[in-house]
Design an enzyme around this catalytic site. Structure first.
Site, PDB file in Angstrom:
ATOM      1  N   ASP A 133       0.804  -1.227   0.000  1.00 57.69           N
ATOM      2  CA  ASP A 133       0.000   0.000   0.000  1.00 57.69           C
ATOM      3  C   ASP A 133       0.837   1.277   0.000  1.00 57.69           C
ATOM      4  O   ASP A 133       0.449   2.294   0.572  1.00 57.69           O
ATOM      5  CB  ASP A 133      -0.979   0.019   1.208  1.00 57.69           C
ATOM      6  N   LYS A 166       1.875   1.975  -5.146  1.00 53.74           N
ATOM      7  CA  LYS A 166       2.429   1.385  -6.379  1.00 53.74           C
ATOM      8  C   LYS A 166       1.483   1.565  -7.548  1.00 53.74           C
ATOM      9  O   LYS A 166       1.893   1.801  -8.672  1.00 53.74           O
ATOM     10  CB  LYS A 166       2.663  -0.129  -6.190  1.00 53.74           C
ATOM     11  N   GLY A 224      -4.595  -4.449  -3.663  1.00 49.59           N
ATOM     12  CA  GLY A 224      -5.641  -3.456  -3.923  1.00 49.59           C
ATOM     13  C   GLY A 224      -4.919  -2.176  -4.299  1.00 49.59           C
ATOM     14  O   GLY A 224      -4.208  -1.609  -3.473  1.00 49.59           O
ATOM     15  N   HIS A 225      -5.033  -1.768  -5.544  1.00 49.49           N
ATOM     16  CA  HIS A 225      -4.297  -0.598  -6.028  1.00 49.49           C
ATOM     17  C   HIS A 225      -5.290   0.476  -6.449  1.00 49.49           C
ATOM     18  O   HIS A 225      -6.148   0.239  -7.295  1.00 49.49           O
ATOM     19  CB  HIS A 225      -3.403  -0.982  -7.211  1.00 49.49           C
ATOM     20  N   GLN A 263       2.001  -6.081  -3.299  1.00 47.14           N
ATOM     21  CA  GLN A 263       2.423  -6.161  -1.897  1.00 47.14           C
ATOM     22  C   GLN A 263       3.705  -5.327  -1.705  1.00 47.14           C
ATOM     23  O   GLN A 263       3.883  -4.349  -2.404  1.00 47.14           O
ATOM     24  CB  GLN A 263       2.642  -7.626  -1.464  1.00 47.14           C
TER      25      GLN A 263
HETATM   26  P1  GDP Z   1      -0.760   0.202  -3.544  1.00 48.94           P
HETATM   27  O1  GDP Z   1      -1.356  -1.064  -3.039  1.00 48.94           O
HETATM   28  O2  GDP Z   1       0.707   0.292  -3.293  1.00 48.94           O
HETATM   29  O3  GDP Z   1      -1.116   0.497  -4.965  1.00 48.94           O
HETATM   30  O4  GDP Z   1      -1.398   1.373  -2.650  1.00 48.94           O
HETATM   31  P2  GDP Z   1      -2.960   1.542  -2.297  1.00 48.94           P
HETATM   32  O5  GDP Z   1      -3.645   2.056  -3.498  1.00 48.94           O
HETATM   33  O6  GDP Z   1      -3.496   0.334  -1.646  1.00 48.94           O
HETATM   34  O7  GDP Z   1      -2.873   2.623  -1.154  1.00 48.94           O
HETATM   35  C1  GDP Z   1      -2.341   3.888  -1.377  1.00 48.94           C
HETATM   36  C2  GDP Z   1      -3.441   4.925  -1.116  1.00 48.94           C
HETATM   37  O8  GDP Z   1      -2.877   6.203  -1.052  1.00 48.94           O
HETATM   38  C3  GDP Z   1      -4.484   4.983  -2.228  1.00 48.94           C
HETATM   39  O9  GDP Z   1      -5.719   5.312  -1.674  1.00 48.94           O
HETATM   40  C4  GDP Z   1      -3.977   6.116  -3.112  1.00 48.94           C
HETATM   41  O10 GDP Z   1      -5.012   6.771  -3.814  1.00 48.94           O
HETATM   42  C5  GDP Z   1      -3.399   7.036  -2.084  1.00 48.94           C
HETATM   43  N1  GDP Z   1      -2.256   7.849  -2.513  1.00 48.94           N
HETATM   44  C6  GDP Z   1      -1.240   7.524  -3.358  1.00 48.94           C
HETATM   45  N2  GDP Z   1      -0.329   8.508  -3.380  1.00 48.94           N
HETATM   46  C7  GDP Z   1      -0.758   9.448  -2.521  1.00 48.94           C
HETATM   47  C8  GDP Z   1      -0.237  10.701  -2.069  1.00 48.94           C
HETATM   48  O11 GDP Z   1       0.838  11.142  -2.454  1.00 48.94           O
HETATM   49  N3  GDP Z   1      -0.974  11.372  -1.143  1.00 48.94           N
HETATM   50  C9  GDP Z   1      -2.167  10.927  -0.661  1.00 48.94           C
HETATM   51  N4  GDP Z   1      -2.801  11.669   0.221  1.00 48.94           N
HETATM   52  N5  GDP Z   1      -2.694   9.759  -1.074  1.00 48.94           N
HETATM   53  C10 GDP Z   1      -1.987   9.032  -1.976  1.00 48.94           C
HETATM   54  P1  IMO Z   2      -0.930  -4.252  -2.175  1.00 43.69           P
HETATM   55  O1  IMO Z   2      -0.489  -4.756  -3.514  1.00 43.69           O
HETATM   56  C1  IMO Z   2      -0.899  -4.730   2.159  1.00 43.69           C
HETATM   57  C2  IMO Z   2      -0.931  -8.814   3.706  1.00 43.69           C
HETATM   58  C3  IMO Z   2      -2.200  -9.260   4.405  1.00 43.69           C
HETATM   59  C4  IMO Z   2      -1.611 -10.231   5.393  1.00 43.69           C
HETATM   60  C5  IMO Z   2      -0.476 -10.892   4.620  1.00 43.69           C
HETATM   61  C6  IMO Z   2      -0.855 -12.227   3.998  1.00 43.69           C
HETATM   62  O2  IMO Z   2      -2.240  -3.564  -2.187  1.00 43.69           O
HETATM   63  O3  IMO Z   2       0.161  -3.463  -1.537  1.00 43.69           O
HETATM   64  P2  IMO Z   2      -2.373 -12.935   1.944  1.00 43.69           P
HETATM   65  O4  IMO Z   2      -3.832 -12.716   1.681  1.00 43.69           O
HETATM   66  O5  IMO Z   2      -1.490 -12.385   0.885  1.00 43.69           O
HETATM   67  O6  IMO Z   2      -2.045 -14.363   2.260  1.00 43.69           O
HETATM   68  O7  IMO Z   2      -2.083 -12.120   3.301  1.00 43.69           O
HETATM   69  O8  IMO Z   2      -0.129  -9.979   3.600  1.00 43.69           O
HETATM   70  N1  IMO Z   2      -1.150  -8.293   2.334  1.00 43.69           N
HETATM   71  C7  IMO Z   2      -1.098  -6.996   2.023  1.00 43.69           C
HETATM   72  N2  IMO Z   2      -0.912  -5.909   2.804  1.00 43.69           N
HETATM   73  N3  IMO Z   2      -1.025  -4.582   0.825  1.00 43.69           N
HETATM   74  C8  IMO Z   2      -1.168  -5.674   0.034  1.00 43.69           C
HETATM   75  O9  IMO Z   2      -1.192  -5.591  -1.305  1.00 43.69           O
HETATM   76  C9  IMO Z   2      -1.257  -6.937   0.628  1.00 43.69           C
HETATM   77  N4  IMO Z   2      -1.422  -8.195   0.150  1.00 43.69           N
HETATM   78  C10 IMO Z   2      -1.345  -9.012   1.207  1.00 43.69           C
HETATM   79  O10 IMO Z   2      -2.838  -8.188   5.027  1.00 43.69           O
HETATM   80  O11 IMO Z   2      -1.020  -9.533   6.478  1.00 43.69           O
HETATM   81 MG    MG Z   3      -2.890  -1.684  -1.778  1.00 45.89          MG
END
Ligand code: GDP
Ligand code: IMO
Ligand code: MG
Length: 429
Positions: free
Chosen positions: A16, A19, A43-44, A225
């Site tokens: 999170d 990416k 979840g992106h 991840q």
């Molecule tokens: P990922 O799994 O690495 O793709 O990250 P996620 O999408 O799960 O979580 C990142 C969250 O931060 C998302 O809700 C993005 O929309 C948000 N986000 C990304 N870059 C920024 C930033 O620079 N500032 C803020 N406030 N939110 C951001």
């Molecule tokens: P993105 O791509 C954050 C964590 C789960 C759990 C552990 C194992 O959005 O960054 P799993 O279901 O993979 O067997 O769970 O890994 N986990 C993540 N945490 N971002 C993710 O993906 C994750 N994918 C798995 O919360 O602790």
């Molecule tokens: Mg994510």
């Protein structure tokens, strides 16, 4: 300033990091985006034109219409969820890129989800906190050679082969966890109807990727991840079941590592973790709560509140080393506005000793106390900043400090979720 044609984008913490946002941003000038590991546990979130989109298994380049998006062999795929996700994208009215799927991806089947749930339940106090998407059991089956490769669905007698595996899994579920069997015909029919929806997208993607790189096309490898969730190099056992680190970009997409030019680590300006496991810099206080609210730190997939901590440079350097990260991109910098003093963990203290490595066991990691370097904070809202020069001095110093500690260049930073809230310092792609 060197530009690279094949760039890996990986998470450098516990996932999170943003990416999805960064992959979408660079995909604006890419030809191909390849997802090389994980499944719909990811979840992106991607924001542009005032709209918010979410992907789990579809690569984050999908919202760029000239990009071919590939789900490569290192991934595990729940076909039913993939079809649903792609349908939503198609119906969104946004012109989207193409999608291709490797015939070597392993399938996540309904019994994997049941096993994931049952295994988590059986762990009692020691739950990992998985996403319950069947990821662990699907990779387990891949290693046990009980898995099903997507390409097999086109084989003659697939139904018989599937029945043998299915019967074994039902016995396992019943005898091990007392879970009632699933209906074979329904499971098979659901699988085949999802397969029929996407079968024109299945191909030997490794050949496609290799030729593209050799032709000089621009290719992004999108990690899922984060490096600290890597099955080998992460904080085991509180990790996911795949190699999330950049080294897996070659194995997970079926090309030689020699064809990959560079790796960029996405680094959140602080830390978050979802699920269990030691987290030395965790903040269980109002500062942490404030960051969670401003950063909207709730899982995009499972909606769980994310645990929040200070930036951990020991863990980050571990990721830089194990993923061969050449440059870093700092995200969510805006969320730190208003924090009076910002800590960076530079060492751990364990049993009276100072260490600068991540220990190999969770028990030892739980004992690690962070040793912080204190940095002045800033009050200004920076969400409209468009250059480094416009940042408050303290924010400039914070970025420079991260660069100094990590010994890799900060090539850009992000000040909000939108595509436009992205500042490039070095044009590497
Ligand atoms: P990922 O799994 O690495 O793709 O990250 P996620 O999408 O799960 O979580 C990142 C969250 O931060 C998302 O809700 C993005 O929309 C948000 N986000 C990304 N870059 C920024 C930033 O620079 N500032 C803020 N406030 N939110 C951001
Ligand atoms: P993105 O791509 C954050 C964590 C789960 C759990 C552990 C194992 O959005 O960054 P799993 O279901 O993979 O067997 O769970 O890994 N986990 C993540 N945490 N971002 C993710 O993906 C994750 N994918 C798995 O919360 O602790
Ligand atoms: Mg994510």
């Amino acid at each position: 300033m060197k530009k690279y044609n094949s760039l890996v984008v990986v998470g450098s913490q516990w996932g999170d990091e943003g990416k999805g946002k960064m992959t979408d941003y660079f995909a604006q000038i890419a030809d191909i985006v390849v997802r090389f590991a994980g499944g719909d546990n990811a979840g992106h979130v991607i924001n542009f034109n005032g709209q918010k989109h979410k992907v789990t298994i579809v690569p984050s380049g999908i919202f760029n219409k000239r990009v071919t998006n590939i789900i490569a062999n290192g991934c595990v795929v729940n076909l039913i969820n993939l079809v649903k996700e792609f349908e939503i994208i198609k119906k969104s009215g946004i012109e989207h890129g193409n999608l291709l799927i490797s015939d070597r991806v392993q399938l996540i089947l309904p019994y994997h989800i049941k096993i994931d749930e049952a295994q988590e339940e059986s762990r009692g106090e020691n739950k990992i906190g998985t996403t319950k998407r069947g990821i662990g059991p699907a990779y387990q089956d891949k290693a046990s050679r009980l898995g099903i490769r997507l390409g097999e669905l086109g084989d003659e007698n697939f139904k018989e082969r599937f029945k043998t595996v299915f019967d074994y899994q039902m016995k396992f579920l019943k005898n091990m966890f007392n879970v009632e069997p699933l209906d074979f015909e329904k499971t098979y029919n659901d699988l085949i109807s999802a397969y029929n929806e996407i079968k024109d997208k299945i191909t030997n993607t490794e050949v496609f990727i290799e030729s593209a790189i050799k032709e000089g096309k621009k290719v992004l490898f999108e990690g899922a991840q984060g490096a600290l969730l890597d099955i080998d190099h992460g904080t085991y056992p509180y990790v996911t079941s795949s190699n999330t680190s950049a080294n897996n970009a070659s194995i997970g997409s079926g090309i030689s590592h020699k064809l990959i030019d560079s790796t960029m680590g996405v680094v959140k300006a602080y830390s978050t973790r979802v699920g269990a496991g030691a987290f030395p810099t965790e903040m269980k206080d109002t500062i942490g709560d404030g960051i969670r609210e401003r950063g909207n730190e709730y899982g995009s997939n499972t909606k769980r509140p994310r645990r929040v901590g200070w930036l951990d440079a020991v863990a980050l350097k571990h990721a830089i080393r194990t993923s061969g990260i050449d440059s870093i991109f700092i995200t969510l910098l805006d969320v730190l506005s208003g924090v009076e003093e910002i800590n960076i963990c530079v060492k751990y203290e364990i049993d009276g000793r100072e260490i600068d490595i991540v220990p190999s066991t969770n028990q030892k990691y739980e004992k690690c106390k962070p040793i912080y370097m204190k940095n002045p904070g800033w009050k200004e809202d920076i969400t409209k900043v468009t250059s480094f020069d416009q940042l408050p001095d303290a924010a400039k110093k914070y970025l420079k400090m991260i660069e100094k500690i990590c010994e890799v260049n900060v090539v850009g930073f992000s000040v909000g979720p939108d595509r436009k809230q992205t500042i490039i310092l070095e044009n590497i792609f």
